[in-house]
Design a protein around this motif. Sequence first.
Motif, mmCIF file in Angstrom:
data_model
loop_
_atom_site.group_PDB
_atom_site.id
_atom_site.type_symbol
_atom_site.label_atom_id
_atom_site.label_comp_id
_atom_site.label_asym_id
_atom_site.label_seq_id
_atom_site.Cartn_x
_atom_site.Cartn_y
_atom_site.Cartn_z
ATOM 1 N N GLY A 1 0.801 -1.219 0.000
ATOM 2 C CA GLY A 1 0.000 0.000 0.000
ATOM 3 C C GLY A 1 0.835 1.270 0.000
ATOM 4 O O GLY A 1 0.318 2.353 -0.286
ATOM 5 N N GLN A 2 2.109 1.148 0.321
ATOM 6 C CA GLN A 2 2.994 2.311 0.329
ATOM 7 C C GLN A 2 3.145 2.836 -1.092
ATOM 8 O O GLN A 2 3.276 2.073 -2.043
ATOM 9 C CB GLN A 2 4.358 1.915 0.888
ATOM 10 N N ARG A 3 3.119 4.171 -1.240
ATOM 11 C CA ARG A 3 3.248 4.801 -2.554
ATOM 12 C C ARG A 3 4.433 5.753 -2.547
ATOM 13 O O ARG A 3 4.633 6.485 -1.578
ATOM 14 C CB ARG A 3 1.959 5.534 -2.909
ATOM 15 N N LYS B 1 6.770 8.487 -5.220
ATOM 16 C CA LYS B 1 6.752 9.240 -6.469
ATOM 17 C C LYS B 1 8.174 9.584 -6.883
ATOM 18 O O LYS B 1 8.978 10.034 -6.060
ATOM 19 C CB LYS B 1 5.935 10.529 -6.289
ATOM 20 N N ILE C 1 4.543 6.888 -10.255
ATOM 21 C CA ILE C 1 4.138 6.586 -8.885
ATOM 22 C C ILE C 1 4.217 5.076 -8.742
ATOM 23 O O ILE C 1 3.641 4.336 -9.543
ATOM 24 C CB ILE C 1 2.730 7.111 -8.570
ATOM 25 N N GLU D 1 3.529 1.808 -6.404
ATOM 26 C CA GLU D 1 2.767 1.301 -5.259
ATOM 27 C C GLU D 1 3.246 -0.107 -4.949
ATOM 28 O O GLU D 1 3.274 -0.969 -5.826
ATOM 29 C CB GLU D 1 1.264 1.291 -5.523
ATOM 30 N N ASP E 1 2.772 -3.618 -3.793
ATOM 31 C CA ASP E 1 1.595 -4.491 -3.744
ATOM 32 C C ASP E 1 1.747 -5.645 -2.754
ATOM 33 O O ASP E 1 0.808 -5.987 -2.058
ATOM 34 C CB ASP E 1 1.314 -5.073 -5.134
ATOM 35 N N SER F 1 5.271 -4.703 -7.233
ATOM 36 C CA SER F 1 4.814 -3.318 -7.240
ATOM 37 C C SER F 1 4.149 -2.999 -8.571
ATOM 38 O O SER F 1 4.394 -3.660 -9.587
ATOM 39 C CB SER F 1 5.969 -2.350 -6.975
ATOM 40 N N THR F 2 3.317 -1.978 -8.543
ATOM 41 C CA THR F 2 2.692 -1.441 -9.743
ATOM 42 C C THR F 2 3.251 -0.050 -9.956
ATOM 43 O O THR F 2 3.260 0.770 -9.036
ATOM 44 C CB THR F 2 1.159 -1.380 -9.594
ATOM 45 N N LYS G 1 2.954 3.329 -12.225
ATOM 46 C CA LYS G 1 2.128 4.106 -13.153
ATOM 47 C C LYS G 1 2.943 5.309 -13.612
ATOM 48 O O LYS G 1 3.434 6.075 -12.776
ATOM 49 C CB LYS G 1 0.828 4.546 -12.487
ATOM 50 N N THR H 1 1.447 1.662 -17.626
ATOM 51 C CA THR H 1 1.367 0.969 -16.339
ATOM 52 C C THR H 1 2.181 -0.300 -16.482
ATOM 53 O O THR H 1 2.087 -0.976 -17.504
ATOM 54 C CB THR H 1 -0.092 0.583 -16.000
ATOM 55 N N THR I 1 3.802 -3.727 -14.011
ATOM 56 C CA THR I 1 4.015 -4.383 -12.728
ATOM 57 C C THR I 1 5.407 -4.980 -12.744
ATOM 58 O O THR I 1 5.897 -5.429 -13.784
ATOM 59 C CB THR I 1 2.973 -5.487 -12.469
#
Length: 158
Positions: free
Chosen positions: A22-24, A26, A111, A113, A115, A130-131, A133, A144, A146
């Motif tokens: 859940g950590q994002r 940038k 960014i 994220e 997962d 991670s994803t 974007k 996008t 992964t």
Amino acid sequence: MSDTKPVQQLGQGFYWQDLEPGQRLKTFRRTVTEADLVGFIGVTGMLEVMFIDSEPLEGGIAGRPVPAALTYTLIEGLLLQTMIQGTGLAMLELTQKIHAPVLVNDRIYAIVEVDNIRPTSKGGRAIVDSTIKVYNQRDELVMTYTARRMLAGRNHAT
């Protein structure tokens, strides 16, 4: 300054223990230049007309489109210099989806994220999914992808 104080490594990436699902995060923005395009197609041999001719193909993309592979590698470069410098052990899997073209002079950023994190059975390592974007200067989603990477942990032998 005392020589007995520990010295912190500048530019050190995240160990897997520093991350959580859940950590994002940038990245900085980076302008895609004509030199980036010319160098990339020269090294890779992607000498497709749409990349080597400054005139757009009839019905093609207006402007100077760049290969999606260049966009991905520029973002990976930003991540390697920051998030995983000195801690990234392997890229294990990657899937991409392209949403819109990137052109010379676009400013891209990403960014990330987190997962999933799965510690491995040996060596203090973990598999981190991670994803990523990727956006342009108008905050339009252009790509996008992964990534599944192996990251070192704090107790990883260096």
